[in-house]
Write a protein that holds these residues in place. Sequence first.
Motif, mmCIF file in Angstrom:
data_model
loop_
_atom_site.group_PDB
_atom_site.id
_atom_site.type_symbol
_atom_site.label_atom_id
_atom_site.label_comp_id
_atom_site.label_asym_id
_atom_site.label_seq_id
_atom_site.Cartn_x
_atom_site.Cartn_y
_atom_site.Cartn_z
ATOM 1 N N SER A 380 13.595 39.093 4.401
ATOM 2 C CA SER A 380 12.963 37.949 3.751
ATOM 3 C C SER A 380 14.000 36.915 3.304
ATOM 4 O O SER A 380 13.774 35.705 3.406
ATOM 5 C CB SER A 380 12.150 38.421 2.554
ATOM 6 N N MET A 381 15.131 37.383 2.810
ATOM 7 C CA MET A 381 16.180 36.467 2.376
ATOM 8 C C MET A 381 16.934 35.863 3.550
ATOM 9 O O MET A 381 17.378 34.704 3.481
ATOM 10 C CB MET A 381 17.159 37.204 1.460
ATOM 11 N N ALA A 384 14.500 33.615 8.788
ATOM 12 C CA ALA A 384 13.363 32.736 8.528
ATOM 13 C C ALA A 384 13.424 31.532 9.471
ATOM 14 O O ALA A 384 14.493 31.160 9.966
ATOM 15 C CB ALA A 384 13.389 32.256 7.072
ATOM 16 N N ALA A 401 19.720 30.143 -0.815
ATOM 17 C CA ALA A 401 18.392 30.552 -0.344
ATOM 18 C C ALA A 401 17.563 31.178 -1.465
ATOM 19 O O ALA A 401 16.332 31.104 -1.466
ATOM 20 C CB ALA A 401 18.532 31.544 0.812
ATOM 21 N N TRP A 404 14.836 29.174 -3.267
ATOM 22 C CA TRP A 404 13.557 28.942 -2.597
ATOM 23 C C TRP A 404 12.807 30.238 -2.280
ATOM 24 O O TRP A 404 11.578 30.240 -2.252
ATOM 25 C CB TRP A 404 13.792 28.172 -1.292
ATOM 26 N N ARG A 405 13.531 31.295 -2.028
ATOM 27 C CA ARG A 405 12.886 32.519 -1.557
ATOM 28 C C ARG A 405 12.886 33.646 -2.580
ATOM 29 O O ARG A 405 11.986 34.483 -2.577
ATOM 30 C CB ARG A 405 13.583 33.019 -0.282
ATOM 31 N N MET A 409 9.614 36.103 -3.988
ATOM 32 C CA MET A 409 9.682 37.432 -3.396
ATOM 33 C C MET A 409 9.712 38.499 -4.495
ATOM 34 O O MET A 409 9.003 39.509 -4.426
ATOM 35 C CB MET A 409 10.926 37.537 -2.518
ATOM 36 N N TRP A 532 4.622 30.704 -4.465
ATOM 37 C CA TRP A 532 5.623 29.623 -4.520
ATOM 38 C C TRP A 532 5.571 28.857 -5.844
ATOM 39 O O TRP A 532 6.437 28.036 -6.128
ATOM 40 C CB TRP A 532 5.452 28.658 -3.349
ATOM 41 N N ASP A 640 4.213 38.463 1.165
ATOM 42 C CA ASP A 640 4.859 37.204 0.789
ATOM 43 C C ASP A 640 5.725 36.671 1.930
ATOM 44 O O ASP A 640 5.719 35.463 2.215
ATOM 45 C CB ASP A 640 5.701 37.413 -0.466
ATOM 46 N N TYR A 641 6.463 37.554 2.595
ATOM 47 C CA TYR A 641 7.313 37.123 3.716
ATOM 48 C C TYR A 641 6.452 36.580 4.859
ATOM 49 O O TYR A 641 6.723 35.499 5.403
ATOM 50 C CB TYR A 641 8.166 38.287 4.196
ATOM 51 N N ARG A 644 5.000 33.132 4.479
ATOM 52 C CA ARG A 644 5.928 32.006 4.692
ATOM 53 C C ARG A 644 6.090 31.662 6.166
ATOM 54 O O ARG A 644 6.390 30.524 6.513
ATOM 55 C CB ARG A 644 7.299 32.343 4.111
ATOM 56 N N GLN A 651 2.054 27.149 4.750
ATOM 57 C CA GLN A 651 2.172 28.450 4.100
ATOM 58 C C GLN A 651 0.802 28.921 3.659
ATOM 59 O O GLN A 651 -0.053 28.122 3.269
ATOM 60 C CB GLN A 651 3.101 28.378 2.881
#
Length: 675
Positions: A380-381, A384, A401, A404-405, A409, A532, A640-641, A644, A651
């Motif tokens: 996820s991190m 993308a 990152a 935003w992520r 997460m 988000w 969640d991943y 995105r 999203q």
Amino acid sequence: MYADASSPLVSRPVIPARLPVAAIILWFGALFASATPWLGELNVGALVSVFWTFNPDDYSSVLAHFSWAPRVSIAILIGCGLGLAGAVTQQVLGNPLASPTTLGVEAGGQFGVTVATLFAPGLLAFSPDLVAIGGGLLAIGMVIALTWRLGFSPVTVILAGLVITFFLGAMNMAFLLLKGEWLGNLFIWGAGSLVQNNWGPFMDLWPKVLVIAILMLLLMRPLQVLQLGQSSASSLGAKVGLVRALALFLVVLMTATVVSRVGVVAFVGLAAPVLARLLGARTLASRLLWSTLMGGGLLLLADTLAHWASTWGDGSLVPTGTTTALIGGPVILMALQGFRNTHHMPGQASNPGDFMPNRRSPLLVSGAVTALLAITLIVSMGWAPGLDGWNWTSVTQWDQAWVWRGPRMLAAMLAGVALGLAGTLIQRMTGNPMGSPEMLGISGGAALVMVLLVLSGTEVSRLGQLGAATLGAAGALGLLLLLARKHRFAGNQLLLGGLALYVFMDAGLRLVMASGGTVASQLLNWMYGSTWLVSENEAFGLMGFIVLICALLLLIVRPLTILPLGETSASSLGLPVVRARLLLLMLAAVLTASATVVIGPLSFVGLIAPHLARVLGQQTVGRQLIVAALVGGLLLAVADYLSRIVVFPNQLPAGLLAALVGGVYFLWGLSRHGK
């Protein structure tokens, strides 16, 4: 051999006086309330005459003829049609809680219109009825397919119908959030509005409703035979399957025709037959007649209340679907008081030891789930899509990152942990394998408080939101347990009562959807789990809170192990049962509220995580709590991943994606009843 001629003849059931009296009061009250705003401008004779003519020199007469009169007429027409459809549905399935709403027909009709609007607008131009009927047939077909082998068990039919309603509603909401520029007005309509500006819709609708109603009444004799039971009816030559199929097809036709014109006016088809039955309608003919009349009066009254609320408020539209949904919750709760627990819960056989997976090492299982969770966090991190396609973010850039992520997460994972723990507490405390924060109305109670806060315009911090949501969740669960005590906390009463409480939240949601504006957009995003919106401070605050709750859970392992033995046995072992239940109630409410504030009320993670923990071989309380927490965190981290990347650059809310997957799991669980 022969009956004694001197024995008294069995008389036909007598209709109690309270039934026609209640119907007259309902109709008179609804008509008077609807006409009250016009009595100052038109006399009674002129007001009655506007149904067929108007005075072109009197603006009030013109307005009443083209606005008020068709609105009253279409409310009565639709209410009568849905009341009749509800009575037929209950007769076909032998189920006092069956209706077009609880079988998913109305949601299916709206789903059909939504899909056609996006992908085949030509079909809508040809006939909006066809796409609505197709969606309604899809919904009721899914219900029948899931419950056919169970002989249409009342509890299972209602659960399947309501979960399909939630599932199709989540699909509709996904389309709205992705294509809001095209579907915004559609969902204002879908909230159920009877506002009219001419007689066209009524004149187009009444012949169809009349023809379908006549066809339903022609099936009355075969429907009467169904009361004898499937075996007896078949031995008398009745084609039970064909009669059921024809009757349900006519119910779909009636409901979809209405939905395609005015949107979802929920629960009229449930409320009218239930009221007729409670007031004394016993025979099939009397139930059909009085359900039809009650439906017309109820919908006219609900529409009048919606019109008054729109007038008294800030001018924004209050849809009729909101007021009818508010009627639905109390009606289900009233009906539950006389509902007998004759069926085991789906997934709960008479022998509770029927499903016992092989035990596995908790260290091995926890380690495997933790490893999957770590892999999910790393992917996820790092991996993308971007403006130049898919790429891997190097570890040295993770600090950028993270902004935003990371918070979203982390919040999703922690919400999953909270729901996994809450679901395990509820299933252990109630002995109900289909219990979860979502299905018992706990999430709905928390969400209802949040909706009220937003609608009131009150500015509340995250801590204040958590406190308010906890009170809402605890209140919902406390009310539910209070109502279910009469039935000794039977599984079906808990689930159906919880779904009734969820109806109130649905009413608030419909109100917000119809109001439009930025408030509606923000609330809809939150309602379906838009992670988000979470800040870094909120994510870390939630982590500290969940860690504190987990420490408290160490104190309840013993009570949670003893409680399923029964109140007498638990008390004899020295457990203060009332205080233990109260503590478990508050812990489940707090965990649910903390997750609901972040992920929204509908995810089904609280249902799935405890089940998967058992499937993975964790039977004891402590082990199931640990693994369910890890599985819940993993499920929402993955959701969640995927939210995105699935429709990048757009999203989807993580909670919405989890609800779609969870709804499929729930339906699959229902289909495996008895296995």
